[in-house]
Design a protein around this motif. Structure first.
Motif, short mmCIF file in Angstrom:
data_model
loop_
_atom_site.label_atom_id
_atom_site.label_comp_id
_atom_site.label_asym_id
_atom_site.label_seq_id
_atom_site.Cartn_x
_atom_site.Cartn_y
_atom_site.Cartn_z
N VAL A 58 0.85 -1.20 0.00
CA VAL A 58 0.00 0.00 0.00
C VAL A 58 0.89 1.25 0.00
O VAL A 58 1.93 1.28 0.66
N ASP A 59 0.48 2.25 -0.76
CA ASP A 59 1.29 3.48 -0.75
C ASP A 59 1.01 4.29 0.52
O ASP A 59 0.14 3.94 1.32
N ASP A 60 1.78 5.35 0.68
CA ASP A 60 1.72 6.11 1.94
C ASP A 60 0.32 6.62 2.24
O ASP A 60 -0.18 6.52 3.36
N SER A 61 -0.32 7.19 1.22
CA SER A 61 -1.64 7.77 1.48
C SER A 61 -2.64 6.67 1.84
O SER A 61 -3.53 6.89 2.67
N GLY A 62 -2.46 5.50 1.24
CA GLY A 62 -3.32 4.37 1.59
C GLY A 62 -3.10 3.94 3.04
O GLY A 62 -4.06 3.62 3.75
N LEU A 63 -1.84 3.96 3.46
CA LEU A 63 -1.55 3.59 4.85
C LEU A 63 -2.17 4.60 5.81
O LEU A 63 -2.72 4.23 6.85
N VAL A 64 -2.06 5.87 5.45
CA VAL A 64 -2.65 6.91 6.31
C VAL A 64 -4.15 6.68 6.42
O VAL A 64 -4.72 6.72 7.51
N ALA A 65 -4.78 6.41 5.28
CA ALA A 65 -6.23 6.19 5.28
C ALA A 65 -6.59 4.98 6.14
O ALA A 65 -7.57 5.01 6.90
N ARG A 66 -5.79 3.94 6.03
CA ARG A 66 -6.12 2.73 6.81
C ARG A 66 -5.88 2.96 8.30
O ARG A 66 -6.62 2.44 9.14
N PHE A 67 -4.86 3.74 8.60
CA PHE A 67 -4.62 4.06 10.03
C PHE A 67 -5.78 4.89 10.58
O PHE A 67 -6.28 4.65 11.67
N MET A 68 -6.21 5.85 9.78
CA MET A 68 -7.33 6.69 10.21
C MET A 68 -8.61 5.87 10.34
O MET A 68 -9.51 6.22 11.10
N GLY A 69 -8.65 4.79 9.56
CA GLY A 69 -9.81 3.90 9.64
C GLY A 69 -9.73 2.92 10.81
O GLY A 69 -10.61 2.06 10.94
N GLY A 70 -8.68 3.03 11.60
CA GLY A 70 -8.60 2.20 12.80
C GLY A 70 -7.59 1.08 12.74
O GLY A 70 -7.43 0.34 13.71
N GLU A 71 -6.89 0.95 11.61
CA GLU A 71 -5.92 -0.15 11.51
C GLU A 71 -4.56 0.35 12.03
O GLU A 71 -3.81 1.00 11.31
N LYS A 72 -4.28 0.03 13.27
CA LYS A 72 -3.09 0.58 13.94
C LYS A 72 -1.79 0.09 13.28
O LYS A 72 -0.78 0.80 13.30
N ARG A 73 -1.83 -1.10 12.72
CA ARG A 73 -0.59 -1.64 12.15
C ARG A 73 -0.11 -0.81 10.96
O ARG A 73 1.06 -0.86 10.60
N ALA A 74 -1.01 -0.08 10.36
CA ALA A 74 -0.61 0.74 9.21
C ALA A 74 0.44 1.77 9.62
O ALA A 74 1.32 2.11 8.83
N PHE A 75 0.34 2.23 10.85
CA PHE A 75 1.33 3.22 11.29
C PHE A 75 2.70 2.58 11.46
O PHE A 75 3.72 3.21 11.18
N SER A 76 2.72 1.35 11.92
CA SER A 76 4.01 0.65 12.05
C SER A 76 4.70 0.54 10.70
O SER A 76 5.92 0.65 10.59
N GLU A 77 3.90 0.34 9.67
CA GLU A 77 4.48 0.25 8.32
C GLU A 77 5.07 1.60 7.91
O GLU A 77 6.15 1.67 7.31
N LEU A 78 4.38 2.67 8.27
CA LEU A 78 4.92 4.01 7.97
C LEU A 78 6.24 4.24 8.72
O LEU A 78 7.20 4.79 8.16
N VAL A 79 6.28 3.78 9.96
CA VAL A 79 7.52 3.92 10.74
C VAL A 79 8.64 3.13 10.06
O VAL A 79 9.76 3.63 9.89
N THR A 80 8.33 1.93 9.65
CA THR A 80 9.34 1.11 8.99
C THR A 80 9.87 1.80 7.74
O THR A 80 11.06 1.79 7.46
N ARG A 81 8.99 2.42 7.00
CA ARG A 81 9.40 3.06 5.75
C ARG A 81 10.28 4.28 5.97
O ARG A 81 11.16 4.57 5.18
N TYR A 82 9.97 5.02 7.02
CA TYR A 82 10.63 6.34 7.16
C TYR A 82 11.69 6.41 8.26
O TYR A 82 12.38 7.42 8.34
N HIS A 83 11.80 5.37 9.05
CA HIS A 83 12.72 5.46 10.19
C HIS A 83 14.15 5.76 9.76
O HIS A 83 14.76 6.75 10.18
#
Lengths: 205, 211
Positions: free
Chosen positions: B23-48
């Protein structure tokens, strides 16, 4: 092309941001200028090395600490009000509208907005009367907007005195009167005018 | 004759949501906002790692850079609902990280102190532990390579702060001029001018090593 012009445009040349003509001009300059050719060569090699730098990796401690912090963090509650910029714009527009409305009011009552000190002098022409009233009574009353004088507005709480337009002379009551301007010393100690003269009774035939 | 009827079970299966890695970044943001907490972990992995390198190259202090990366992610996590999803997520994250790095540099200029890193660079030469012979490279190659890396590091660190941010974003993070302008909050012309000056400075510093 001079060497100065070459240096000024070299960054865009490196990033291929110059058009075909610009790039060709840069290449021609490089071909004919050993100094600029050296600069170009050194910079390209240096940037190559920079891009090849090994990335710094996060420490295990840092990684664990980050996730622990995130686990303890809760998202901030969304802001309930309107965004700040629109709010500021709304206030500014409201202010302008109020000013325009009040200035129109001045024109209607004959009180010039720019000559606050004159208002008292024109009292005999009929301007204002200080009265005690409630905000509901004063809602539709004009306000003098003089510096140093209470302003009648719908925002005045009930029971608070205010100014309202009188039909004849300026009649100060027992209320405190503040100076509208620097040239009205007579109002420092207002004389007793006594009772307002009764309006002449209409003559009946 | 008994007829054997085969009943083909038809099951209606909802299409599986794509894996988070796809999923691209905006998709991850949308999924996190939709309640899927793991999506944020993926963002952390990408940008850390990317943010760590950006901040480290900008402020030159590894430990502090880790702290600031942590602060960046916490801010992102707390305020993700404010993120305008029509914009690019990476630009937003880099803007937050860049602001934190800028504050760090500003604070440091007000309260100057000697960084351990600056001591360590001179310490290294004399106190480096003994190393076994590395057959991969000849010793002079190894020395030259290390020396070159240190020179490049130093050259980047020597750039003025506001030039270095632009330089790092362009050369190490591969950002476009427009993205750099948005991240640093300056106009496009200023970005070009700062980048040109930064490269010019950089060339002067490394020139004795390379030519």
């Amino acid at each position: 092309m001079t060497c100065g012009e070459f240096l000024a445009r070299h960054s865009e040349y490196l990033d291929e941001e110059l058009g075909a003509d610009g790039a060709a001009e840069m290449r021609r300059h490089i071909a004919g200028c050993a100094r600029c050719a050296r600069y170009d060569r050194v910079l390209r090699r240096g940037l190559e090395l920079v891009r090849g730098l090994e990335p710094v990796l996060p420490s295990t401690d840092g990684y664990v600490a980050l996730h622990e912090h995130l686990a303890r963090t809760t998202p901030a509650p969304p802001e309930t009000g309107a965004p700040r910029a629109p709010l500021a714009a709304t206030i500014a527009v409201a202010g302008v509208v109020a000013l325009v409305a009040w200035s129109a009011l001045f024109r209607a009552t004959g009180v010039p907005a720019t000559a606050a000190g004159e208002t008292v002098a024109r009292g005999s022409e009929g301007a204002s009367e200080f009265v005690a009233g409630t905000s509901s009574e004063l809602m539709a009353v004009s306000s003098p907007v003089l510096p140093g004088i209470d302003v009648v507005s719908p925002l005045i709480p009930p029971g608070r005195p205010g100014w309202r337009r009188a039909s004849a002379t300026l009649v100060p009551t027992s209320a405190r009167v503040r100076l509208p301007g620097p040239y009205t010393p007579l109002l420092l100690q207002p004389p007793e005018f006594g009772e307002r003269p009764a309006a002449p009774a209409p003559t009946s035939r | 004759m008994a007829e054997v009827m085969t009943v083909r079970a038809v099951s209606v299966v909802a299409p599986a949501a794509p894996r988070l890695k796809d999923v691209d970044d905006s998709g991850l943001v949308a999924r996190f906002m939709g309640g899927e907490k793991r999506a944020f972990s993926e963002l952390v992995t990408r940008y850390h790692v990317r943010l760590l390198n950006f901040i480290y190259r900008t402020i030159g202090d590894r430990d502090r850079a880790e702290d600031l990366v942590q602060e960046t992610f916490i801010r992102v996590y707390r305020h993700l609902h404010r993120f305008d999803q029509t914009k690019k997520f990476s630009t937003w994250v880099y803007t937050i990280a860049g602001n934190l790095a800028k504050n760090e540099l500003r604070n440091r200029s007000r309260n100057p102190l000697v960084l351990f890193q600056s001591l360590k660079s001179s310490w290294d030469a004399d106190h480096r532990p003994l190393e076994w012979e590395d057959n991969t490279y000849r010793p002079d190659d190894l020395f030259r390579k290390r020396h070159l890396k240190e020179t490049i590091d130093r050259a980047v660190a020597q750039l003025p702060d506001h030039h270095r941010v632009v330089f790092v974003l362009r050369e190490l993070e591969g950002k476009t001029y427009e993205e750099i302008a948005e991240i640093t909050g300056v106009n496009l012309g200023t970005v070009k001018s700062r980048l040109n000056r930064a490269r010019n400075n950089f060339a002067q510093i490394i020139e004795p090593m390379l030519d």
